[in-house]
Design a protein around this motif. Structure first.
Motif: not given
Length: 90
Positions: A27-37, A40-45, A18-24
């Motif tokens: 690579a490069g740090g851009k938030k993704t809407n597909d996976y949680c933090t 998923y981090e820095e483009g990898s599970f 429900p909030s952007a801080d939970l978004l994974g």
């Protein structure tokens, strides 16, 4: 906070995001809407070798802690996780 019609769910574990801080992040740090933090981090599970069955085992205690009965929680995970992007077999 997003409204319910825009609520995102992690496509690996199914957790509501429900909030952007939970978004994974990609690579490069851009938030993704597909996976949680947590998944998923820095483009990898974070757990690349985790199986679908392993994800059920990881998620189950959190649902029980939230008040779900164990068998119902396990059945829900086994039904819903295979439909998520990470686990869906085309």
């Amino acid at each position: 906070m997003l409204d319910q019609s825009q609520l995102l769910y992690c496509q690996s574990c199914g957790m509501p995001m429900p909030s952007a801080d939970l978004l994974g992040t990609e690579a490069g740090g851009k938030k993704t809407n597909d996976y949680c933090t947590y998944c998923y981090e820095e483009g990898s599970f974070k757990q690349p070798d985790l199986t679908l069955e392993g994800m059920v085992t990881v998620c189950l205690p959190y649902l029980i802690e939230d008040g779900m009965e164990e068998n119902a929680a396990k059945a829900m995970l086994e039904q819903n996780l295979p439909e998520l992007k990470r686990w869906k077999v085309e």
